[in-house]
Scaffold this motif. Structure first.
Motif, PDB file in Angstrom:
ATOM      1  N   CYS A 216       0.828  -1.212   0.000  1.00  0.00           N
ATOM      2  CA  CYS A 216       0.000   0.000   0.000  1.00  0.00           C
ATOM      3  C   CYS A 216       0.864   1.266   0.000  1.00  0.00           C
ATOM      4  N   ARG A 217       2.099   1.136   0.403  1.00  0.00           N
ATOM      5  CA  ARG A 217       3.101   2.206   0.326  1.00  0.00           C
ATOM      6  C   ARG A 217       2.981   3.279   1.391  1.00  0.00           C
ATOM      7  N   ASN A 218       2.036   3.171   2.272  1.00  0.00           N
ATOM      8  CA  ASN A 218       1.896   4.166   3.338  1.00  0.00           C
ATOM      9  C   ASN A 218       3.203   4.333   4.107  1.00  0.00           C
ATOM     10  N   CYS A 219       3.850   3.202   4.387  1.00  0.00           N
ATOM     11  CA  CYS A 219       5.008   3.248   5.269  1.00  0.00           C
ATOM     12  C   CYS A 219       6.229   3.824   4.579  1.00  0.00           C
ATOM     13  N   LEU A 220       6.209   3.982   3.266  1.00  0.00           N
ATOM     14  CA  LEU A 220       7.351   4.660   2.635  1.00  0.00           C
ATOM     15  C   LEU A 220       7.248   6.161   2.856  1.00  0.00           C
ATOM     16  N   TYR A 221       6.078   6.715   2.539  1.00  0.00           N
ATOM     17  CA  TYR A 221       5.959   8.171   2.619  1.00  0.00           C
ATOM     18  C   TYR A 221       5.940   8.658   4.059  1.00  0.00           C
ATOM     19  N   ALA A 222       5.594   7.760   4.994  1.00  0.00           N
ATOM     20  CA  ALA A 222       5.548   8.157   6.398  1.00  0.00           C
ATOM     21  C   ALA A 222       6.872   7.927   7.103  1.00  0.00           C
ATOM     22  N   CYS A 223       7.862   7.401   6.408  1.00  0.00           N
ATOM     23  CA  CYS A 223       9.094   7.020   7.110  1.00  0.00           C
ATOM     24  C   CYS A 223      10.085   8.170   7.160  1.00  0.00           C
ATOM     25  N   GLN A 224      10.521   8.478   8.374  1.00  0.00           N
ATOM     26  CA  GLN A 224      11.529   9.533   8.540  1.00  0.00           C
ATOM     27  C   GLN A 224      12.897   9.096   8.014  1.00  0.00           C
ATOM     28  N   TYR A 225      13.041   7.812   7.701  1.00  0.00           N
ATOM     29  CA  TYR A 225      14.319   7.293   7.209  1.00  0.00           C
ATOM     30  C   TYR A 225      14.267   6.918   5.735  1.00  0.00           C
ATOM     31  N   ALA A 226      13.210   7.322   5.050  1.00  0.00           N
ATOM     32  CA  ALA A 226      13.091   6.962   3.632  1.00  0.00           C
ATOM     33  C   ALA A 226      14.215   7.623   2.837  1.00  0.00           C
ATOM     34  N   PRO A 227      14.646   7.001   1.741  1.00  0.00           N
ATOM     35  CA  PRO A 227      15.687   7.621   0.939  1.00  0.00           C
ATOM     36  C   PRO A 227      15.232   9.013   0.487  1.00  0.00           C
ATOM     37  N   PRO A 228      16.107  10.001   0.404  1.00  0.00           N
ATOM     38  CA  PRO A 228      17.563   9.887   0.474  1.00  0.00           C
ATOM     39  C   PRO A 228      18.165   9.885   1.877  1.00  0.00           C
ATOM     40  N   HIS A 229      17.419   9.670   2.926  1.00  0.00           N
ATOM     41  CA  HIS A 229      18.052   9.537   4.236  1.00  0.00           C
ATOM     42  C   HIS A 229      19.054   8.394   4.180  1.00  0.00           C
ATOM     43  N   GLN A 230      20.154   8.539   4.901  1.00  0.00           N
ATOM     44  CA  GLN A 230      21.208   7.525   4.781  1.00  0.00           C
ATOM     45  C   GLN A 230      20.795   6.151   5.296  1.00  0.00           C
ATOM     46  N   PHE A 231      19.782   6.063   6.149  1.00  0.00           N
ATOM     47  CA  PHE A 231      19.335   4.729   6.573  1.00  0.00           C
ATOM     48  C   PHE A 231      18.627   3.997   5.432  1.00  0.00           C
ATOM     49  N   ASN A 232      18.131   4.781   4.469  1.00  0.00           N
ATOM     50  CA  ASN A 232      17.589   4.194   3.247  1.00  0.00           C
ATOM     51  C   ASN A 232      16.537   3.119   3.532  1.00  0.00           C
ATOM     52  N   ILE A 233      15.533   3.474   4.309  1.00  0.00           N
ATOM     53  CA  ILE A 233      14.486   2.523   4.653  1.00  0.00           C
ATOM     54  C   ILE A 233      13.332   2.673   3.662  1.00  0.00           C
ATOM     55  N   ASN A 234      13.152   1.636   2.863  1.00  0.00           N
ATOM     56  CA  ASN A 234      12.083   1.633   1.873  1.00  0.00           C
ATOM     57  C   ASN A 234      11.409   0.270   1.965  1.00  0.00           C
ATOM     58  N   VAL A 235      10.459   0.167   2.890  1.00  0.00           N
ATOM     59  CA  VAL A 235       9.858  -1.139   3.178  1.00  0.00           C
ATOM     60  C   VAL A 235       9.126  -1.710   1.962  1.00  0.00           C
ATOM     61  N   PRO A 236       8.249  -0.939   1.301  1.00  0.00           N
ATOM     62  CA  PRO A 236       7.540  -1.570   0.181  1.00  0.00           C
ATOM     63  C   PRO A 236       8.471  -2.090  -0.908  1.00  0.00           C
ATOM     64  N   ARG A 237       9.516  -1.342  -1.209  1.00  0.00           N
ATOM     65  CA  ARG A 237      10.419  -1.793  -2.264  1.00  0.00           C
ATOM     66  C   ARG A 237      11.200  -3.032  -1.806  1.00  0.00           C
ATOM     67  N   THR A 238      11.681  -2.967  -0.584  1.00  0.00           N
ATOM     68  CA  THR A 238      12.461  -4.094  -0.084  1.00  0.00           C
ATOM     69  C   THR A 238      11.610  -5.360  -0.036  1.00  0.00           C
ATOM     70  N   LEU A 239      10.357  -5.209   0.390  1.00  0.00           N
ATOM     71  CA  LEU A 239       9.512  -6.405   0.468  1.00  0.00           C
ATOM     72  C   LEU A 239       9.072  -6.855  -0.919  1.00  0.00           C
ATOM     73  N   THR A 240       8.983  -5.932  -1.865  1.00  0.00           N
ATOM     74  CA  THR A 240       8.741  -6.345  -3.252  1.00  0.00           C
ATOM     75  C   THR A 240       9.900  -7.204  -3.730  1.00  0.00           C
ATOM     76  N   GLN A 241      11.101  -6.750  -3.463  1.00  0.00           N
ATOM     77  CA  GLN A 241      12.275  -7.532  -3.855  1.00  0.00           C
ATOM     78  C   GLN A 241      12.273  -8.886  -3.155  1.00  0.00           C
TER      79      GLN A 241
END
Ligand SMILES: Cc1cc2nc3c(=O)[nH]c(=O)nc-3n(C[C@H](O)[C@H](O)[C@H](O)COP(=O)(O)OP(=O)(O)OC[C@H]3O[C@@H](n4cnc5c(N)ncnc54)[C@H](O)[C@@H]3O)c2cc1C
Ligand code: SF4
Ligand code: SF4
Lengths: 457, 416
Positions: free
Chosen positions: B104-129
Motif C-alpha cells: 500500500c506504500r503508506n510506510c514509505l511516505y511516512a518514514c523519517q528514514y526513507a531515501p535519500p536519508h542515509q538509513f535508506n528505509i524503503n519497506v515496500p520496495r524491499t519487500l517487493t524484492q
C-alpha cells in the motif's frame, strides 16, 4: 497587489499549525522552511506521541487525564515554569488538540485497534510524525498557504519594534520579503556545534545530534540580538544515551540504547560509575544521557553477557561481541585488567534473592556503586558491548512570550508583529526535565494559538 | 542469470562475514577512542542500493530490524506487529512478511528514514524484492525460475505461441460444417485439450510452489482453524491491508486513495464472473445437452459479458495507475510483471467480448484463436507470473490470523 504576507519561519509542527490556523482565518500566509522538500518537518519528523488532557474516555485513550493531573505531572517532572499562565494555557488547550489535528487531516491511532498501549496520558500518531507532517503540508497547501522549501531565514530587519523585512538565503539566491507579521517556529538550537562548544567545551565533540541537521538556532539568535527576552537554561540540553556509532545527525528514535538495567555500564577506563539498576523507568534514557556527557571521551560501554543479550531489545547496530572479556576489552580499547577486575568484583558482590526467578530482585551487596536491581552475574559467553554517547534531543533555551505568544523584549514590552511557537518558546513552559509527548503538544498548541492571533493579517 | 542456490549460499556467507555495521568506525579519533562520530556517508555496503540480481534477504532483514525498533508504522497494516513477533527475521520470516505486505506504500511516505536519508528505509520496495526472491525460491520446477523472473518475455512467448498454434490448427483443419458456432472452427475436444493441459500442469506447479512456501513459513506452534480461514478470506475480500490506516493506499504518489483497492476488488469480481460463465456453459453442454453458441440473453453470455467488461475496465484502471505511479516503492521488474499480467487478462477479455459481437462474421475464426490462445496462455502462466501471488498472500493472511488468535502480542512502542 497581493497583501503583505504573514511569514512563518520553520516547517515543523508549530509552523504548520500556525500556518493552517492563520490561513483558516483569512490571513495570507508564506511558510519558509529551511530544509529541502524530502527533509521537511523538523524534529517533528521523528516524533510519535502527544500528551493531551481529556475528561472523558475516547477511542484514543481508555482512561481520563484531567487538566489538573497534566498540570501536576508537569510541575512534578519539570519544576516551576517561568510563565505559569502559559503553562496552564497549554494544558487547557491540549484538550481540543486531537480533534483539531484530525480536522486538519492528521491520523491518530485509536487504542481500540489494539496496537498501541492503552496510554492514558498520550495519543499516538498513526505512522508517526512524518505522516502528521505530510498531512499538515497537504492541508496547508490545499488552503492556499504559500510554501517555500530550501528557504533559510538569514536576517530580520526591525524598525520601531516591528519586523519590516525578512531576509532569506545567502549569496546569489538571496531574496527578501516585507511581512505583515512573523511567527517564529524555527525549533531549538540543538544541531548547532558552536552552541555546544560554548557550553561544554571539548566534550561537545563527543555528542550526537539525534534530529535534523538544520536546527542551528539562527533565528533565535537574531531575536536575542534584537533585544528579545531570553528564557530557559542556556547551559542545559535534553540528552539521552544513543549508540556511539550513530550518524552525527538525524539518527532519530532508533539509535537509543535502552537496556542498561540488564548489564553493566563502564567508562573507557573500565570503571563503573552509577547504579545501572537504579532507574528502570523511561526516565533512565535521559539520566544516562546526562551522565555520559561527564564520561571520558563522552563514551560509555554497556556490557552484557549472552543472557543479557538474549533479553535485549533489537538494536540499530549489533553490539560488539567477543568470546571472553579480555578480547572484548581489547576491542573497546579498555585496559584488560581493569575490565576483568570490575566484572569480577561485580560478580562477587551479586546477591541472589530468596526467589531466584525474580530478576528484578537480584542486587549487589558491598559494592560501590551498587547495582540495586537486575544484578544477575555476567558469566555466560559470548560477551557483548554497546558503545554509547550522549545524543541531544532539544535545548532549553528560547525567547520569552506572553500568553498571546507575542515575543517579549527585555524591558517587558512586546514586539508589535512577532510571535513565537514551538521549541523556540517551549522554555517558557519547561526548562528542565521532560514528560513523554510534551514537546509535540507544546509545538502544536502554541502554533495553533499563534496562528489564531493573526486572523486579519 | 539469477541463481537461487547461489543466493542461499551467499546469504549464509553474508550472515557470517557481514560486519553488520551501518556506520564506519573511525580509527584515531579526537578522544582517542574507537567510536568517533562520523559526518558524511556511512560505509558501504550497508546502505548501497542493490539491484534485484544482487538482492539478498540481508537487506530485508536490515530494514525490518529498524522497523522493529521504531514501530511507528504499526497502525498501517499487519506487517509491523508480525515482524516484531519475529525478531530473528530469518529467511522464512521475511518470506512471510513479504507476502503479508500488500504494497500500500503508506510506510514509505511516512518514514523519517526513507531515501535519500542515509538509513535508506524503503519497506515496500524491499519487500517487493523479497517477494521476487521468494517466488524464485519456490518456483516449480526450479529450472523455470528464469521464466518467472522474465515474466514479460515468458508471457509474450506463451501467448504468442498459443495464438499461433490455434491459428495453425484452424488453418490446417478444415472447418467442420456439421458443427455449429465456434465448434465449426475448433472442435470441443481440441478446445478442452488446449485448456486442460496447461491448467493441469499449472495446478501441479502451483501446488508444489505453494506447498513449499507453506512448509517454510507456517508457524510451528499455531494451528489452522476455521476461524482463521474465515478471517483471512475476509481480509482478501476487503483487502484490509490495502486500506492503510483507513485512508487508502498511495496509489501514485504521496496522496491517499482507495482506487487501487477498489480496482483490484473489481478485477477479482470480473474474473469470478467469467469463471462462473464458463462453469455454466459447461453445465449446459454436459448436463443439459444444450450446445453453444448461447443466445445473448442467457446466463453464460450475460455472466461472461459483464465479467469481460469488468476485466477490461479494471485492468485499464490498474494499468493507468501503474503508468503514473512513483517507482520508488517498487522495482521496475515487479512493475513489468504486474503490467504483463494485466495485459494478458485484458487481451483475453477484449477478444472474448469481440468474439461475442463478431461471432456471426468472418472475423470469428481469428478472434477465437486470439481468445482461446489467450486463455490457455493465461492458464499456463499461473505459476510463472504475478498470478502466483494469490496463494502466497492467502497463506500469509491465514498465518497472521492464526498468530493473532494464539499469541497475545503486545506491540512494543517507543516515543519521547
Ligand atoms: C528523535 C526524536 C524523537 C522525538 N519524539 C517525540 C515524541 O514522541 N513526542 C514529543 O512530544 N516530542 C518528541 N520529540 C520532540 C519534538 O519532536 C520536537 O520538540 C517538536 O516536534 C518540535 O516542533 P517544532 O515545530 O517546534 O520544531 P521542529 O519540528 O524542529 O521544526 C523546526 C523547523 O524550523 C526550520 N528552521 C530552522 N531554522 C530555520 C531558518 N533559519 N529558516 C527557516 N526555517 C528554519 C527547520 O528546518 C524545521 O522545519 C522528539 C525529538 C526527537 C529528536
Ligand atoms: S517509520 Fe520507517 S523505520 Fe519506522 S516503522 Fe515505519 S518504515 Fe519502519
Ligand atoms: S507498504 Fe503498506 S502493506 Fe506493505 S508494509 Fe508498508 S504499510 Fe504495510
Amino acid at each position: 497587489m497581493n497583501p503583505a504576507p504573514l511569514v512563518i519561519i520553520g516547517g515543523g509542527a508549530a509552523a504548520l499549525c500556525a500556518a493552517i490556523a492563520a490561513r483558516q482565518r483569512g490571513a495570507t500566509v508564506l511558510l519558509l522552511e529551511q530544509a529541502p522538500r524530502w527533509q521537511r518537518g523538523g524534529n517533528t519528523r521523528h516524533s510519535r506521541n502527544l500528551r493531551i488532557a481529556h475528561d472523558t474516555i475516547t477511542p484514543l485513550s481508555l482512561g481520563t487525564y484531567s487538566a489538573a493531573e497534566f498540570r501536576a505531572d508537569l510541575d512534578r517532572a519539570t519544576g516551576t515554569a517561568s510563565n505559569p499562565a502559559l503553562r496552564q494555557l497549554l494544558v487547557d488547550e491540549s484538550a481540543t488538540l486531537t480533534e483539531w489535528l484530525a480536522g486538519a487531516g492528521v491520523q491518530l491511532q485509536p487504542v481500540t485497534e489494539g496496537r498501541v498501549p492503552p496510554s492514558r496520558r498520550t495519543a499516538f500518531l498513526r505512522g508517526g510524525g512524518t505522516a502528521m507532517i505530510n498531512a499538515l503540508y497537504a492541508r496547508a497547501a490545499a488552503l492556499g498557504v504559500m510554501i517555500r522549501y530550501d528557504s533559510a531565514v538569514t536576517g530580520l530587519q526591525f524598525e520601531d519594534g516591528r519586523v519590516i523585512r525578512v531576509e532569506v538565503g545567502r549569496g546569489a539566491g538571496a531574496w527578501s520579503v516585507t511581512p505583515q507579521g512573523v511567527i517564529v517556529c524555527s525549533g531549538g538550537a540543538q544541531a548547532n556545534r558552536n552552541w555546544w562548544r560554548e557550553r561544554w567545551g571539548a566534550a561537545a565533540a563527543g555528542v550526537v545530534n539525534r534530529g535534523i541537521p538544520h536546527a542551528d538556532g539562527a533565528v533565535l539568535n537574531l531575536l536575542l540580538q534584537q533585544g528579545a527576552q531570553a528564557v530557559g537554561d542556556p547551559t542545559q540540553a535534553y540528552l539521552v544515551a544513543v549508540d556511539a556509532r550513530s550518524p552525527a545527525d538525524d539518527g532519530g528514535i532508533v539509535t537509543r540504547i535502552r537496556c542498561m538495567p540488564r548489564g553493566l555500564v563502564v567508562d573507557a577506563h573500565g570503571q563503573r560509575r552509577y547504579d545501572e539498576g537504579g532507574d528502570t523507568a523511561s526516565t533512565r534514557y535521559a539520566r544516562w544521557g546526562q551522565r555520559l556527557l561527564q564520561f571520558p571521551g563522552q563514551v560509555g560501554y554497556l556490557l552484557l553477557d549472552a543472557q543479557g543479550l538474549r533479553e535485549a531489545p533489537p538494536a540499530l547496530v549489533p553490539p560488539l561481541r567477543a568470546p571472553d572479556l579480555a578480547v572484548l576489552a581489547q576491542q573497546l580499547k579498555i585496559p584488560v585488567p581493569a575490565l576483568r577486575e570490575t566484572v569480577a568484583a561485580y560478580n562477587a558482590a551479586v546477591q541472589p534473592p530468596a526467589d531466584a526467578a525474580q530478576a528484578l530482585d537480584w542486587h549487589t551487596v558491598g559494592l560501590e556503586p551498587p547495582k540495586s536491581r537486575y544484578a544477575l552475574p555476567l558469566r555466560e559467553r559470548p560477551f557483548a558491548a554497546y558503545p554509547m554517547r550522549p545524543g541531544i534531543t532539544f535545548t532549553y533555551h528560547g525567547v520569552g512570550v506572553d500568553t498571546q505568544l507575542r515575543v517579549l523584549r527585555r524591558d517587558g514590552s512586546s514586539f508589535e508583529n512577532v510571535w513565537a511557537a514551538g521549541m523556540v518558546m517551549a522554555p517558557n513552559i519547561f526548562s528542565s526535565g521532560y514528560v513523554s509527548g510534551l514537546a509535540l503538544t507544546i509545538s502544536c498548541v502554541s502554533g495553533r494559538l499563534a496562528g489564531e492571533q493573526n486572523s486579519h493579517l | 542469470m539469477f541463481n537461487v542456490t547461489n543466493h542461499i549460499k551467499s546469504e549464509t556467507a553474508v550472515e557470517k562475514n557481514n560486519p553488520q555495521t551501518p556506520f564506519s568506525v573511525a580509527k584515531g579519533t579526537p578522544q582517542n577512542n574507537p567510536f568517533s562520530i562520523e559526518k558524511g556517508t556511512p560505509q558501504k555496503p550497508y546502505f548501497e542500493k542493490k539491484e534485484l540480481g544482487e538482492f539478498n534477504p540481508f537487506e530485508a532483514r536490515r530494514v525490518l530490524n529498524v522497523c522493529n525498533i521504531c514501530g511507528y508504522c504499526n497502525g498501517f497494516c499487519d506487517v509491523f506487529d508480525a515482524a516484531q513477533r519475529r525478531p530473528a527475521l530469518t529467511t522464512a520470516d521475511l518470506a512471510h512478511l513479504a507476502y503479508l505486505c500488500h504494497g500500500c506504500r503508506n510506510c514509505l511516505y511516512a518514514c523519517q528514514y526513507a531515501p535519500p536519508h542515509q538509513f535508506n528505509i524503503n519497506v515496500p520496495r524491499t519487500l517487493t524484492q523479497m517477494r521476487q526472491y521468494s517466488d524464485a525460491l519456490h518456483v516449480w520446477p526450479s529450472a523455470l525460475a528464469g521464466a518467472l523472473r522474465h515474466s514479460a518475455r515468458t508471457a509474450l512467448l506463451l501467448t504468442g505461441g498459443a495464438i499461433a498454434l490455434l491459428l495453425g490448427l484452424i488453418w490446417l483443419l478444415a472447418p467442420n460444417t456439421n458443427a455449429s458456432g465456434f465448434y465449426r472452427v475448433v472442435s470441443l475436444p481440441v478446445m478442452i485439450v488446449l485448456a486442460v493441459i496447461p491448467l493441469s500442469w499449472s495446478l501441479l506447479a502451483l501446488t508444489r510452489s505453494w506447498r513449499s512456501y507453506w512448509q517454510l513459513t507456517r508457524p510451528q506452534t499455531a494451528v489452522v482453524t476455521w476461524r482463521s480461514l474465515r478471517l483471512a478470506l475476509q481480509d482478501v475480500v476487503l483487502l484490509r491491508n490495502l486500506r492503510g490506516g483507513g485512508h487508502g493506499c498511495n496509489d501514485v504518489d504521496e496522496r491517499f486513495s482507495h482506487l487501487r483497492r477498489r480496482l483490484h476488488q473489481g478485477l477479482l469480481i470480473g474474473v469470478g464472473l467469467c469463471f462462473a460463465a464458463t462453469l455454466t456453459a459447461l453445465f449446459y453442454h454436459h448436463a443439459l445437452g444444450w450446445s453453444a453458441p448461447y443466445p445473448v440473453v442467457s446466463i453464460p453470455v450475460l455472466l461472461g459479458t459483464s465479467g469481460g467488461i469488468g476485466i477490461v475496465l479494471t485492468t485499464s484502471g490498474l494499468l493507468m495507475l501503474k503508468w503514473r505511479g512513483d517507482l520508488t516503492p517498487t522495482t521496475r521488474s515487479a512493475q513489468t510483471a504486474d503490467r504483463t499480467v494485466l495485459l494478458v487478462l485484458m487481451t483475453v477479455a477484449v477478444s472474448g467480448l469481440a468474439l461475442l459481437i463478431e461471432r456471426e462474421t468472418a472475423a470469428m475464426a481469428i478472434l477465437l484463436a486470439l481468445h482461446l490462445g489467450g486463455v490457455s496462455a493465461l492458464f499456463a502462466l499461473l505459476p510463472y507470473s504475478k498470478l502466483v501471488h494469490v496463494g502466497y498472500r492467502m497463506m500469509a493472511l491465514v498465518i497472521e490470523q492464526m498468530e493473532r488468535q494464539s499469541a497475545h502480542h503486545q506491540s512494543v512502542l517507543i516515543s519521547e
